[in-house]
Motif scaffolding. Structure first.
Motif, short mmCIF file in Angstrom:
data_model
loop_
_atom_site.label_atom_id
_atom_site.label_comp_id
_atom_site.label_asym_id
_atom_site.label_seq_id
_atom_site.Cartn_x
_atom_site.Cartn_y
_atom_site.Cartn_z
N ASP A 120 59.99 88.68 -32.48
CA ASP A 120 61.03 87.77 -32.02
C ASP A 120 61.92 88.50 -31.02
O ASP A 120 62.55 89.50 -31.36
N VAL A 121 61.94 88.04 -29.79
CA VAL A 121 62.84 88.64 -28.81
C VAL A 121 63.90 87.64 -28.36
O VAL A 121 64.60 87.87 -27.38
N GLY A 122 64.00 86.54 -29.07
CA GLY A 122 65.01 85.56 -28.70
C GLY A 122 64.55 84.75 -27.50
O GLY A 122 63.54 85.04 -26.88
N PRO A 123 65.33 83.73 -27.18
CA PRO A 123 64.95 82.87 -26.06
C PRO A 123 65.12 83.60 -24.73
O PRO A 123 65.88 84.54 -24.61
N SER A 124 64.38 83.15 -23.76
CA SER A 124 64.45 83.76 -22.44
C SER A 124 65.84 83.62 -21.85
O SER A 124 66.51 82.62 -22.05
N GLU A 125 66.24 84.63 -21.12
CA GLU A 125 67.54 84.57 -20.43
C GLU A 125 67.35 84.29 -18.96
O GLU A 125 68.29 84.36 -18.18
N ALA A 126 66.13 84.00 -18.60
CA ALA A 126 65.86 83.82 -17.18
C ALA A 126 66.50 82.56 -16.63
O ALA A 126 66.65 82.42 -15.44
N GLY A 127 66.91 81.64 -17.49
CA GLY A 127 67.47 80.40 -17.01
C GLY A 127 68.87 80.54 -16.44
O GLY A 127 69.27 79.81 -15.59
N GLY A 128 69.60 81.56 -16.94
CA GLY A 128 70.99 81.73 -16.50
C GLY A 128 71.04 82.28 -15.08
O GLY A 128 70.04 82.70 -14.53
N GLY A 129 72.22 82.29 -14.53
CA GLY A 129 72.45 82.99 -13.27
C GLY A 129 71.74 82.37 -12.09
O GLY A 129 71.12 83.07 -11.30
N HIS A 130 71.81 81.10 -11.97
CA HIS A 130 71.23 80.50 -10.78
C HIS A 130 72.08 80.80 -9.56
O HIS A 130 73.25 81.09 -9.66
N GLU A 131 71.42 80.70 -8.43
CA GLU A 131 72.14 81.00 -7.20
C GLU A 131 73.22 79.97 -6.97
O GLU A 131 72.95 78.80 -7.03
#
Lengths: 117, 107, 182
Positions: free
Chosen positions: A106-117
Motif C-alpha cells: 500500500d503506497v496510498g493514492p497517487s499524488e500526481a493529480g495535484g499541482g496542475h499548471e
C-alpha cells in the motif's frame, strides 16, 4: 533460523503438493506446491519453494519462485533469491537480497493529480 | 528558510516555481519564477525568464528579468535582455544590453 | 559522490520544478519535481519530497515519494519513510521496514519501461498533506510489534556515502499543490 519452528522440511526432502498448518515451519528442502500457514514460515538458505506461500509472516533466506502473501510482513535476508509476487503490509529487503519481483504494497493514492499548471 | 540551490554542475530545463529563494550556481534553460528572491551567482547562467521578489545577478542572464521589488546587476554580470522592476541597481563592471522598464507597479 | 568541492543541488521544500534536472553532483529533493532527474552521483528524494517522473543516478535514495520509475546504476535504498509507485531497477537494493513499493523490482540488469510509469491520476487528490494517509497506514497497525527485530545488515543501513536522508527536520509539509503558480 533457530526460531520456534517445530516443523522442518529438511534438506534433501522434496514435498510436492499442499502443506498447511498452524505452527511455524522451516523449509530447508524443496516444496513444490502451496504452503498455507497460520504461523511464521521460514525458507532457510538451502530451501526452495516453487509455488505459493501464504502466512502471517514469511522470512526468506533461500529461494522462492512464485507468489508470497503475508498478512503482516515479509523479510528478505541477504543471499535470498525471489522471483514472483510479494504482497504484505510490510516488506523488508536486506542488503544482498536478490529479487526480480512485483511488490504489492500500500503506497496510498497517487499524488500526481495535484499541482496542475 | 530553506533555499533551492541549483549546483554548478546541474542543468535544469523547465520551470522552477514555489516559495523558496532560488540560488543559481548552475544552468537553467527555462523559467525561474519563485515568490521569493533569486540570486544568479557568478557561475550561474539563466536563459529565457527570471522573476523574483528581488533578483540579483552576478552571472549570466539571457532573457528577461522581472524584480517585483528590485533588480541588482552586479560587477561581472552579463545581462542580455529586458528588465522590469520598480528599483534597479547596475554596478560598475556589469555588462547589460537591454531595456529597463521602471513604471512597473510594486506588488 | 558529491562534487569534489561539495557542491550539490537542492530543491527546497516549497519549490516545484517542472522539467528535467541533469546533474554531475548530488541532487536532494525536498520539494516537488515533475520530470526526469538524472545524476552521475546521488539523487535523494528526502522525506516529504515528491518526484513524479523518472530518476536515474548512481545511487538513489527514496525517503519521500516517487511516482514513476527509477534506475540506480549502483545501489538503491528505500528508507522507512519511502514510498514508490512504479518500477525500480538496481543491482543492489535495500528497503527498510516501513518502506513501501507498488511495482516491479528488477535486479537482473533489465530496466523499467519508462512508459510503464503510472499515468497521472485524473482525480485530483483531496487537499491534504501529501502522503499522510499512506504514511499513517503504514505506521499504524498494532501488529508492528510482531515485526522481526532488524538484523545487523538492516540496522547497519549502509547508506551511500554522502547521502543525507536522516535528519527528520521540522519543516512545513510539502507544497500546497497549487502553490507557486504566480
Amino acid at each position: 533460523m533457530d526460531t520456534e519452528a517445530n516443523a522442518i522440511i529438511g534438506q534433501g526432502i522434496v514435498v510436492r503438493g499442499e502443506v498447511s498448518g498452524d505452527s511455524p515451519l522451516t523449509i530447508a528442502g524443496t516444496l513444490e506446491g502451496e504452503l498455507r500457514l497460520d504461523a511464521e514460515a521460514t525458507v532457510a538458505p538451502e530451501g526452495l519453494v516453487k509455488g505459493t506461500v501464504e502466512a502471517p509472516a514469511v522470512q526468506v533466506a533461500g529461494q522462492i519462485e512464485g507468489d508470497v502473501r503475508a498478512s503482516e510482513w515479509i523479510r528478505l535476508d541477504p543471499g535470498c533469491r525471489v522471483q514472483g509476487t510479494l504482497a504484505a503490509p510490510r516488506v523488508i529487503i536486506e542488503e544482498g537480497a536478490v529479487l526480480n519481483a512485483t511488490l504489492e504494497m500500500d503506497v496510498g493514492p497517487s499524488e500526481a493529480g495535484g499541482g496542475h499548471e | 528558510m530553506s533555499d533551492t540551490v541549483i549546483g554548478p554542475k546541474t542543468l535544469i530545463r523547465g520551470r522552477i516555481l514555489g516559495e523558496d529563494p532560488v540560488v543559481l550556481e548552475g544552468r537553467v534553460e527555462g523559467t525561474i519564477r519563485p515568490d521569493a528572491p533569486v540570486l544568479i551567482e557568478a557561475t550561474g547562467r539563466a536563459s529565457r525568464e527570471v522573476q523574483g521578489t528581488e533578483v540579483r545577478v552576478l552571472g549570466t542572464v539571457e532573457g528577461n528579468v522581472t524584480g517585483l521589488r528590485r533588480v541588482e546587476i552586479m560587477a561581472g554580470a552579463q545581462m542580455l535582455g529586458d528588465v522590469k522592476t520598480p528599483r534597479i541597481l547596475i554596478s560598475e563592471g556589469a555588462v547589460f544590453r537591454g531595456r529597463v522598464e521602471m513604471d512597473f507597479q510594486e506588488r | 559522490m558529491a562534487g569534489q568541492d561539495g557542491s550539490k543541488t537542492e530543491i527546497g521544500p516549497k519549490t516545484r520544478v517542472v522539467g528535467d534536472i541533469e546533474a554531475e553532483e548530488d541532487v536532494f529533493i525536498l520539494g516537488r519535481v515533475e520530470g526526469t532527474v538524472r545524476s552521475t552521483a546521488s539523487v535523494v528524494i528526502e522525506e516529504d519530497g515528491l518526484v513524479l517522473g523518472h530518476v536515474e543516478a548512481a545511487f538513489v535514495v527514496v525517503a519521500g515519494r516517487l511516482e514513476g520509475t527509477a534506475v540506480a546504476e549502483k545501489r538503491m535504498e528505500i528508507t522507512e519513510t519511502g514510498a514508490v509507485l512504479g518500477d525500480l531497477a538496481a543491482p543492489a537494493l535495500v528497503m527498510l521496514e516501513g518502506g513501501a513499493v507498488r511495482g516491479r523490482v528488477m535486479m537482473d540488469g533489465s530496466r523499467p519501461e519508462r512508459a510503464a510509469a503510472p499515468a497521472p491520476s485524473r482525480t485530483p487528490r483531496p487537499a491534504g498533506p501529501a502522503g499522510t494517509s499512506a504514511t499513517l497506514a503504514r505506521r499504524g497497525g498494532a501488529s508492528a510489534r510482531t515485526a522481526p527485530a532488524p538484523t545487523q545488515a538492516a540496522s547497519r543501513g549502509a547508506r551511500p556515502g554522502a547521502s543525507r536522508t536522516e535528519p527528520p527536520r521540522e519543516r512545513p509539509l510539502p507544497l500546497d499543490p497549487d502553490a507557486g503558480e504566480a
